[in-house]
Motif scaffolding. Sequence first.
Motif, PDB file in Angstrom:
ATOM      1  N   SER A   1      -4.810  -1.898  -4.996  1.00  0.00           N
ATOM      2  CA  SER A   1      -5.738  -1.053  -6.051  1.00  0.00           C
ATOM      3  C   SER A   1      -6.912  -0.464  -4.937  1.00  0.00           C
ATOM      4  O   SER A   1      -7.325   0.619  -5.005  1.00  0.00           O
ATOM      5  CB  SER A   1      -6.238  -1.811  -7.124  1.00  0.00           C
ATOM      6  OG  SER A   1      -6.947  -2.968  -6.639  1.00  0.00           O
ATOM      7  N   HIS A   2      -7.247  -1.155  -4.067  1.00  0.00           N
ATOM      8  CA  HIS A   2      -8.701  -0.967  -3.295  1.00  0.00           C
ATOM      9  C   HIS A   2      -8.026   0.046  -2.117  1.00  0.00           C
ATOM     10  O   HIS A   2      -8.499   0.889  -2.099  1.00  0.00           O
ATOM     11  CB  HIS A   2      -9.275  -2.153  -2.573  1.00  0.00           C
ATOM     12  CG  HIS A   2     -10.593  -2.127  -2.043  1.00  0.00           C
ATOM     13  ND1 HIS A   2     -11.491  -2.907  -1.442  1.00  0.00           N
ATOM     14  CD2 HIS A   2     -11.152  -0.777  -1.530  1.00  0.00           C
ATOM     15  CE1 HIS A   2     -12.579  -2.462  -0.898  1.00  0.00           C
ATOM     16  NE2 HIS A   2     -12.211  -0.980  -0.855  1.00  0.00           N
ATOM     17  N   ALA A   3      -7.151  -0.420  -1.616  1.00  0.00           N
ATOM     18  CA  ALA A   3      -6.320   0.560  -0.360  1.00  0.00           C
ATOM     19  C   ALA A   3      -5.942   1.712  -1.039  1.00  0.00           C
ATOM     20  O   ALA A   3      -6.035   2.634  -0.235  1.00  0.00           O
ATOM     21  CB  ALA A   3      -5.272  -0.254   0.179  1.00  0.00           C
ATOM     22  N   ALA A   4      -5.277   1.947  -2.387  1.00  0.00           N
ATOM     23  CA  ALA A   4      -5.002   3.082  -3.070  1.00  0.00           C
ATOM     24  C   ALA A   4      -6.087   3.973  -3.368  1.00  0.00           C
ATOM     25  O   ALA A   4      -5.984   5.372  -2.902  1.00  0.00           O
ATOM     26  CB  ALA A   4      -4.256   2.795  -4.235  1.00  0.00           C
ATOM     27  N   ALA A   5      -7.263   3.413  -3.748  1.00  0.00           N
ATOM     28  CA  ALA A   5      -8.306   4.181  -3.682  1.00  0.00           C
ATOM     29  C   ALA A   5      -8.900   4.961  -2.385  1.00  0.00           C
ATOM     30  O   ALA A   5      -9.330   6.000  -2.477  1.00  0.00           O
ATOM     31  CB  ALA A   5      -9.445   3.375  -4.519  1.00  0.00           C
ATOM     32  N   TYR A   6      -9.042   4.040  -1.549  1.00  0.00           N
ATOM     33  CA  TYR A   6      -9.175   4.452   0.041  1.00  0.00           C
ATOM     34  C   TYR A   6      -8.283   5.804   0.456  1.00  0.00           C
ATOM     35  O   TYR A   6      -8.672   6.628   0.931  1.00  0.00           O
ATOM     36  CB  TYR A   6      -8.952   3.235   0.901  1.00  0.00           C
ATOM     37  CG  TYR A   6     -10.460   2.542   0.746  1.00  0.00           C
ATOM     38  CD1 TYR A   6     -11.622   2.848   0.205  1.00  0.00           C
ATOM     39  CD2 TYR A   6     -10.547   1.742   2.159  1.00  0.00           C
ATOM     40  CE1 TYR A   6     -12.653   1.985   0.232  1.00  0.00           C
ATOM     41  CE2 TYR A   6     -11.816   1.164   2.358  1.00  0.00           C
ATOM     42  CZ  TYR A   6     -12.914   1.368   1.400  1.00  0.00           C
ATOM     43  OH  TYR A   6     -14.017   0.420   1.613  1.00  0.00           O
ATOM     44  N   ALA A   7      -6.905   5.323   0.171  1.00  0.00           N
ATOM     45  CA  ALA A   7      -5.923   6.270   0.579  1.00  0.00           C
ATOM     46  C   ALA A   7      -5.999   7.813  -0.213  1.00  0.00           C
ATOM     47  O   ALA A   7      -5.626   8.680   0.464  1.00  0.00           O
ATOM     48  CB  ALA A   7      -4.821   5.877   0.195  1.00  0.00           C
ATOM     49  N   VAL A   8      -6.298   7.517  -1.350  1.00  0.00           N
ATOM     50  CA  VAL A   8      -6.630   9.034  -2.195  1.00  0.00           C
ATOM     51  C   VAL A   8      -7.606   9.561  -1.359  1.00  0.00           C
ATOM     52  O   VAL A   8      -7.611  11.034  -1.238  1.00  0.00           O
ATOM     53  CB  VAL A   8      -7.024   8.649  -3.557  1.00  0.00           C
ATOM     54  CG1 VAL A   8      -7.374   9.978  -4.398  1.00  0.00           C
ATOM     55  CG2 VAL A   8      -5.677   8.054  -4.424  1.00  0.00           C
TER      56      VAL A   8
END
Length: 602
Positions: free
Chosen positions: A192-199
């Motif tokens: 979830s953290h990585a996905a927010a960064y990736a967005v």
Amino acid sequence: IQNAVRLAEKDYGITIDIDHIDFDDKKVLESIGTGRTEGVFQLESAGMKSFMKELKAENLEDIIAGISLYRPGPMDFIPKYLKGKNDRASITYDCPQLEPILSPTYGCIVYQEQVMQIVRDLAGYTMGRSDLVRRAMSKKKTSVMEKERQNFVYGNQSEGVKGCVNNGIDEKTANHIYDEMIDFAKYAFNKSHAAAYAVVSYQTAYLKYYYPREFMAALMTSVMDNVSKFSEYVLTCRRMMGIPVLPPDINEGESGFSVSGDAIRYGLSAIKSVGKPVTEVILAERERNGPFRSMEDFVGRMSMKEVNKRTLENFIKSGALDTLPGTRRQKMAVAPTMLEEKAREKKSMFEGQLSLFDIAGEEDRNEFQITFPDVGEYSKDELLAFEKEILGVYISGHPLDDYEDTWRRNITATSAQFIVDEETDEAGVEDGSRAVIGGLVAGKTVKTTRTNQLMAFITLEDLLGPVEVIVFPRDYEANRDLFTEDSKLFIRGRVSIGDDPVGKLVCEQVIPFDSVPKELWLQFPDMETYQAGEQRLLTSLRSCEGKDRVVIYLQKERAKKVLPANWNVQVTPGLLEELGKGLGEKNVKVVEKGLEKLGKMN
């Protein structure tokens, strides 16, 4: 992101909903795969650029995985991840139940959520218990992890855990899976953290691809106080993106960096001693009463507000008044007088007095206006020095511009490679390695050692920014005359990467730019022509004695002749111009031999 969107909407007359862009845009994904990701959130370090070029992200999922993997620990899984991505047939799963969990990441455990899903799907853990396992693994609680191994493999009926063996997975496979989870969970990112960064990474890459000028202007506004990053982005604009960066302009500039046609305009509030309050007053005045027509008009409208002697001089030095009549040198010459005169006029107005200027007709007024003295303009070096002083960077050029080929040919590292990456704690140069850097001496601090010897800390600035060079007594004594401000030097030495965010170089050898060995090649059509002009040529060479070899090339005979060392010259623009007139410019060529040809210098 907000500033880039605002600029793009203003420039193109469109509305951009940054949260609902196409997150599967192949052009944006391809741009990330080029590795040209300066300014792209999370993806701009040297190592991450290299990884993105290998990864060739095909979707947002790949970027999420890339951000999770490019960290100490998970980096070990990168080769396996890339192999699975590029050759799907090579992916294997220890048991069928793992495939739906690990197929999005090509057979690798990448996220903490996958650890939780594995213990749930393979061993029958509840949601809550799976999070306790994840927590124990990430905190390296050995006793808890070993107890959970028993539960994972064999189950625990009293606690409602079925276990892998009871789900048809053999003991050896279950233990192997658990070992892999322990190895990875110590470093795993939560998705979830990585996905927010990736967005956010994708959004910045999207804006950079479709609105490059607006994005870079917003980016530079965000790093105005970080000279090293700002210099890097200025160079990125100019050399990699073909976007000119223009000096500030009192009539066109905004508070932050803005777009001006095909270029980016320097922000007014980034000028030294100006700041946002002054800028806001200037912009309000410009909006209310139109552009400033002359320096006198600017001073007259602003002198009782926020503009004083220092801010006016800084506006002049930075180039912000260049579009108004007069050179920078002329404006600097009249600035004090103009401020005093306008202050006197304002005071008279407050006291209810009429000045001659007020009662004079339009034609007569010109006689009372301050005129510029005939002092010409500052030299290029002076103009650049003022820009560096006031803006922190060179805008209209760089003192090394004319030497860029020489610089790039002879260095092994740039200043940017001495900056330690926040994510990996590594720099682009390795601690203890040897490197050659080059640039201008921008500062010097001399210290006395405990043994009463002198040593120095030199700031050497290249096209990207500064590097600190430590010069111990023996090398300082041997080279102290070279360490003068604005000297152009190559320095060979040992890299020192400590706990500071920027590494240093320990000096071992100093080589001035003009000591880089060169060869002067002179081409003649044939031997006969050479012999006919030999005496005239030698007379020209004799006037410029130096260390550079002279090579004669005879075109017809395809033969070359190196003149004896006593005919070596100092290659200067004047010598090249003289030889070019006699032989033709295309027959005169300077070839730099590079530092590797230079013997050890003391």
